[in-house]
Design a protein around this motif. Structure first.
Motif, PDB file in Angstrom:
ATOM      1  N   LYS A 118       0.851  -1.211   0.000  1.00 18.06           N
ATOM      2  CA  LYS A 118       0.000   0.000   0.000  1.00 18.06           C
ATOM      3  C   LYS A 118       0.879   1.250   0.000  1.00 18.06           C
ATOM      4  O   LYS A 118       0.539   2.256  -0.627  1.00 18.06           O
ATOM      5  N   ALA A 158      -6.666   9.355  -1.236  1.00 17.53           N
ATOM      6  CA  ALA A 158      -6.826   9.922   0.106  1.00 17.53           C
ATOM      7  C   ALA A 158      -5.472  10.351   0.674  1.00 17.53           C
ATOM      8  O   ALA A 158      -4.459   9.671   0.447  1.00 17.53           O
ATOM      9  N   VAL A 166      -8.669   5.472   8.683  1.00 20.32           N
ATOM     10  CA  VAL A 166      -8.443   4.211   7.971  1.00 20.32           C
ATOM     11  C   VAL A 166      -7.008   3.739   8.224  1.00 20.32           C
ATOM     12  O   VAL A 166      -6.053   4.466   7.959  1.00 20.32           O
ATOM     13  N   LYS A 199      -4.264   0.744   7.281  1.00 19.91           N
ATOM     14  CA  LYS A 199      -4.056  -0.331   6.306  1.00 19.91           C
ATOM     15  C   LYS A 199      -2.718  -1.008   6.528  1.00 19.91           C
ATOM     16  O   LYS A 199      -1.678  -0.342   6.518  1.00 19.91           O
ATOM     17  N   VAL A 208      -7.443  -3.994   6.123  1.00 16.05           N
ATOM     18  CA  VAL A 208      -7.920  -2.604   6.164  1.00 16.05           C
ATOM     19  C   VAL A 208      -8.928  -2.445   7.301  1.00 16.05           C
ATOM     20  O   VAL A 208      -9.908  -3.178   7.379  1.00 16.05           O
ATOM     21  N   ILE A 227     -11.403   0.323   9.291  1.00 18.39           N
ATOM     22  CA  ILE A 227     -12.013   1.660   9.282  1.00 18.39           C
ATOM     23  C   ILE A 227     -12.604   1.861  10.666  1.00 18.39           C
ATOM     24  O   ILE A 227     -13.499   1.112  11.086  1.00 18.39           O
ATOM     25  N   GLU A 263      -4.778   6.572   6.527  1.00 13.01           N
ATOM     26  CA  GLU A 263      -5.297   7.521   5.548  1.00 13.01           C
ATOM     27  C   GLU A 263      -6.656   8.076   5.898  1.00 13.01           C
ATOM     28  O   GLU A 263      -7.386   7.541   6.733  1.00 13.01           O
ATOM     29  N   GLN A 264      -6.942   9.160   5.221  1.00 17.15           N
ATOM     30  CA  GLN A 264      -8.194   9.875   5.362  1.00 17.15           C
ATOM     31  C   GLN A 264      -9.332   8.993   4.846  1.00 17.15           C
ATOM     32  O   GLN A 264      -9.159   8.277   3.858  1.00 17.15           O
ATOM     33  N   PHE A 265     -10.472   9.037   5.502  1.00 11.48           N
ATOM     34  CA  PHE A 265     -11.647   8.275   5.065  1.00 11.48           C
ATOM     35  C   PHE A 265     -12.340   9.035   3.940  1.00 11.48           C
ATOM     36  O   PHE A 265     -12.581  10.241   4.042  1.00 11.48           O
ATOM     37  N   LEU A 266     -12.652   8.337   2.867  1.00 13.53           N
ATOM     38  CA  LEU A 266     -13.369   8.959   1.748  1.00 13.53           C
ATOM     39  C   LEU A 266     -14.785   8.400   1.717  1.00 13.53           C
ATOM     40  O   LEU A 266     -14.989   7.195   1.855  1.00 13.53           O
ATOM     41  N   GLU A 301     -18.193   3.099  -4.724  1.00 16.39           N
ATOM     42  CA  GLU A 301     -16.997   2.486  -5.324  1.00 16.39           C
ATOM     43  C   GLU A 301     -17.295   1.851  -6.676  1.00 16.39           C
ATOM     44  O   GLU A 301     -18.413   1.415  -6.936  1.00 16.39           O
ATOM     45  N   LYS A 351     -19.187  -6.227  -1.837  1.00 17.36           N
ATOM     46  CA  LYS A 351     -18.192  -6.919  -1.008  1.00 17.36           C
ATOM     47  C   LYS A 351     -18.752  -7.516   0.272  1.00 17.36           C
ATOM     48  O   LYS A 351     -18.190  -8.449   0.818  1.00 17.36           O
ATOM     49  N   ILE A 397      -8.738   4.125  -4.413  1.00 20.23           N
ATOM     50  CA  ILE A 397      -8.695   3.483  -3.095  1.00 20.23           C
ATOM     51  C   ILE A 397      -7.546   2.478  -3.076  1.00 20.23           C
ATOM     52  O   ILE A 397      -6.835   2.343  -2.100  1.00 20.23           O
ATOM     53  N   GLU A 398      -7.412   1.748  -4.172  1.00 17.47           N
ATOM     54  CA  GLU A 398      -6.336   0.757  -4.258  1.00 17.47           C
ATOM     55  C   GLU A 398      -6.084   0.394  -5.719  1.00 17.47           C
ATOM     56  O   GLU A 398      -6.955   0.566  -6.570  1.00 17.47           O
TER      57      GLU A 398
HETATM   58  P1  AMP Z   1      -8.534  -1.990   0.082  1.00 19.79           P
HETATM   59  O1  AMP Z   1      -8.018  -3.316   0.536  1.00 19.79           O
HETATM   60  O2  AMP Z   1      -7.530  -0.888   0.076  1.00 19.79           O
HETATM   61  O3  AMP Z   1      -9.311  -2.091  -1.186  1.00 19.79           O
HETATM   62  O4  AMP Z   1      -9.666  -1.581   1.121  1.00 19.79           O
HETATM   63  C1  AMP Z   1     -10.772  -2.428   1.348  1.00 19.79           C
HETATM   64  C2  AMP Z   1     -12.027  -1.610   1.401  1.00 19.79           C
HETATM   65  O5  AMP Z   1     -11.939  -0.650   2.457  1.00 19.79           O
HETATM   66  C3  AMP Z   1     -12.284  -0.783   0.149  1.00 19.79           C
HETATM   67  O6  AMP Z   1     -12.925  -1.502  -0.844  1.00 19.79           O
HETATM   68  C4  AMP Z   1     -13.149   0.317   0.692  1.00 19.79           C
HETATM   69  O7  AMP Z   1     -14.498  -0.116   0.805  1.00 19.79           O
HETATM   70  C5  AMP Z   1     -12.612   0.536   2.078  1.00 19.79           C
HETATM   71  N1  AMP Z   1     -11.648   1.643   2.092  1.00 19.79           N
HETATM   72  C6  AMP Z   1     -10.316   1.557   1.911  1.00 19.79           C
HETATM   73  N2  AMP Z   1      -9.738   2.768   1.976  1.00 19.79           N
HETATM   74  C7  AMP Z   1     -10.721   3.652   2.219  1.00 19.79           C
HETATM   75  C8  AMP Z   1     -10.752   5.072   2.406  1.00 19.79           C
HETATM   76  N3  AMP Z   1      -9.651   5.824   2.368  1.00 19.79           N
HETATM   77  N4  AMP Z   1     -11.954   5.639   2.611  1.00 19.79           N
HETATM   78  C9  AMP Z   1     -13.074   4.901   2.663  1.00 19.79           C
HETATM   79  N5  AMP Z   1     -13.103   3.568   2.521  1.00 19.79           N
HETATM   80  C10 AMP Z   1     -11.947   2.936   2.288  1.00 19.79           C
END
Ligand code: AMP
Ligand code: GLY
Length: 425
Positions: free
Chosen positions: A106, A121, A146, A148, A158, A160, A190-193, A197, A219, A287-288
């Motif tokens: 990440k 973010a 958030v 990670k 991850v 939240i 990181e900042q929450f968005l 999605e 998901k 986000i990723e």
């Molecule tokens: P990731 O493994 O990075 O895809 O994160 C898993 C899930 O966490 C994502 O599909 C999002 O639903 C949620 N997520 C990750 N990062 C954020 C973020 N900065 N803000 C809001 N939701 C997030």
């Protein structure tokens, strides 16, 4: 040409289904595959991380192209292995180990995005060295926050969190107590968005790229997006809110800067780029990244891809993607995933699946995920067992066809969400 596909999930069945339709494919091998891929080619009992054995097989069977489905072999360097030990004329489609860090780390992905001005973010990264700074950072951070794990953590890394004390505690467990093993030695905060999605897919040859149909996956295990995270319970394509104006922003602000960034940094990347995006207001944020196709997104993307996938993969290997056109089926495709009882927690395997021949509609396609053949029966062999993808005039139409097909299939403990695509009705 003979083709070897690595992997064994629903994604690989959808890729195998598509590859088998190509006039360019003479023989398709899938390692190790599942009960469904056996209907598209020949399953081979090879480990996807035993690179010397894969190479040996490719030479014996005169394989002309290898496609890597899941991230694990990529993150472990399968492309680099074949670069060092080439099989003449045989490309391995996927990024190098260095490029696969877009998914595997990440912190690597965030720094890459920052270098190339790609919207994401705000974040900072912490490890044992600056642990105290991390605690201070969390104390002054807004909520939700958030956390990670930097590395691959089977989709669980991850968190939240809505409570600062809890965040401090989890942060400590991640770094000091290796909550996610080595993956959480480093933590990205990181900042929450807040937004909705979607998943966008490009195939790049390292110079140019083509876009595949976009998709949205579901998901959470429960209806209404409640409960625990899973690998994905269903998907729809196209994504109704991803209109031309929004997709132009995605291309200009995310896809092009990413492909150019790979080029500028001379990162060896010939394969799929999966952009996990969130639409905040009217703007896309990353986000990723993943270095492979999504699952279950592939189960709607492949049915909507009208172009010949093998032609695109061959062009990728030769770096001749520039100017190639990709045709998308205008119909809606939706998939609904049936899972084992208890998933994403503990679940039983080996349950006999019945009704697999009963689908009967030309608009529906059955893709196997966690299935195997045992004593002549098709049995469950994973959490996500199988999915049905259907074409329709609308999301509701396609989802109802998939649900009608799933009603004919059964195994002990079978569960699926009946509300896939609910926002778009
Ligand atoms: P990731 O493994 O990075 O895809 O994160 C898993 C899930 O966490 C994502 O599909 C999002 O639903 C949620 N997520 C990750 N990062 C954020 C973020 N900065 N803000 C809001 N939701 C997030
Ligand atoms: N469906 C999300 C993923 O494949 O990572």
């Amino acid at each position: 040409m003979n083709i070897l596909l690595l992997g064994s999930g629903g994604r690989e069945h959808a890729l195998a289904w598509k590859i088998a339709q190509s006039p360019l494919c003479s023989q398709l091998f899938i390692a190790p595959g599942n009960a469904g891929t056996a209907g598209c080619g020949t399953n081979i009992a090879l480990s996807i991380t035993d690179f010397p054995a894969i190479r040996q097989f490719c030479m014996e069977q005169k394989v002309g192209l290898v496609l890597v489905g899941p991230e694990e072999p990529l993150v472990k360097g399968v492309v680099d292995y074949f670069k060092a030990n080439p099989v003449e004329g045989m490309p391995v489609i996927g990024p190098s180990q260095y490029g696969a860090q877009l998914e595997g780390s990440k912190a690597f992905a965030k720094a890459f995005m920052q270098r190339h001005g790609i919207p994401t973010a705000a974040y900072r990264e912490f490890d044992e060295q600056n642990f105290e700074d991390g605690l201070d950072y969390i104390r002054q951070h807004s909520l939700p926050i958030v956390l990670k794990a930097d590395g691959l953590a089977a989709g669980k890394g991850v968190l939240i969190l809505n409570d600062t004390e809890e965040a401090l505690d989890e942060f400590e467990q991640m770094i000091k107590a290796s909550k996610f093993g080595d993956a959480s030695k480093k933590v990205v905060i990181e900042q929450f968005l807040s937004g909705i999605e979607l998943s966008v897919f490009a195939l790049t040859d390292g110079k140019s790229y083509v876009l595949l149909p976009e998709a949205k996956d579901y998901k959470r295990i429960g209806e209404g997006d409640a409960g625990l995270n899973t690998g994905g319970m269903g998907a729809v394509s196209p994504v109704p809110f991803a209109d031309d104006a929004f997709m132009k922003k995605v291309i200009d602000q995310v896809v092009v800067p990413t492909i150019n960034g790979l080029k500028e940094e001379a990162i060896d990347y010939k394969g799929f780029v999966f952009f996990g995006l969130i639409k905040v207001g009217n703007n896309p944020y990353v986000i990723e990244y993943n270095c492979r196709m999504g699952d279950p997104e592939t189960e709607v993307v492949m049915p909507r891809l009208q172009s010949d996938l093998v032609e695109l993969l061959v062009a990728t290997g030769k770096q001749e993607l520039a100017g190639m056109e990709v045709k998308h089926d205008p119909r809606v495709a939706c998939t609904v995933m049936a899972v084992s009882g208890g998933y994403p927690g503990d679940y039983a395997k080996g349950k006999v699946i019945s009704g697999l021949d009963a689908i009967g509609s030309p608009d529906s396609i059955l893709f196997h995920a966690g299935t195997a053949i045992k004593d002549g029966n098709t049995v469950t062999a994973g959490g996500r067992v199988l999915c049905v993808t259907s074409y329709g005039n609308s999301v509701t139409d396609a989802v109802s066809k998939s649900k009608a097909a799933l009603e004919k299939i059964s195994f002990d403990g079978m569960y699926y969400r009946r509300d896939i695509g609910y926002e778009f009705e």
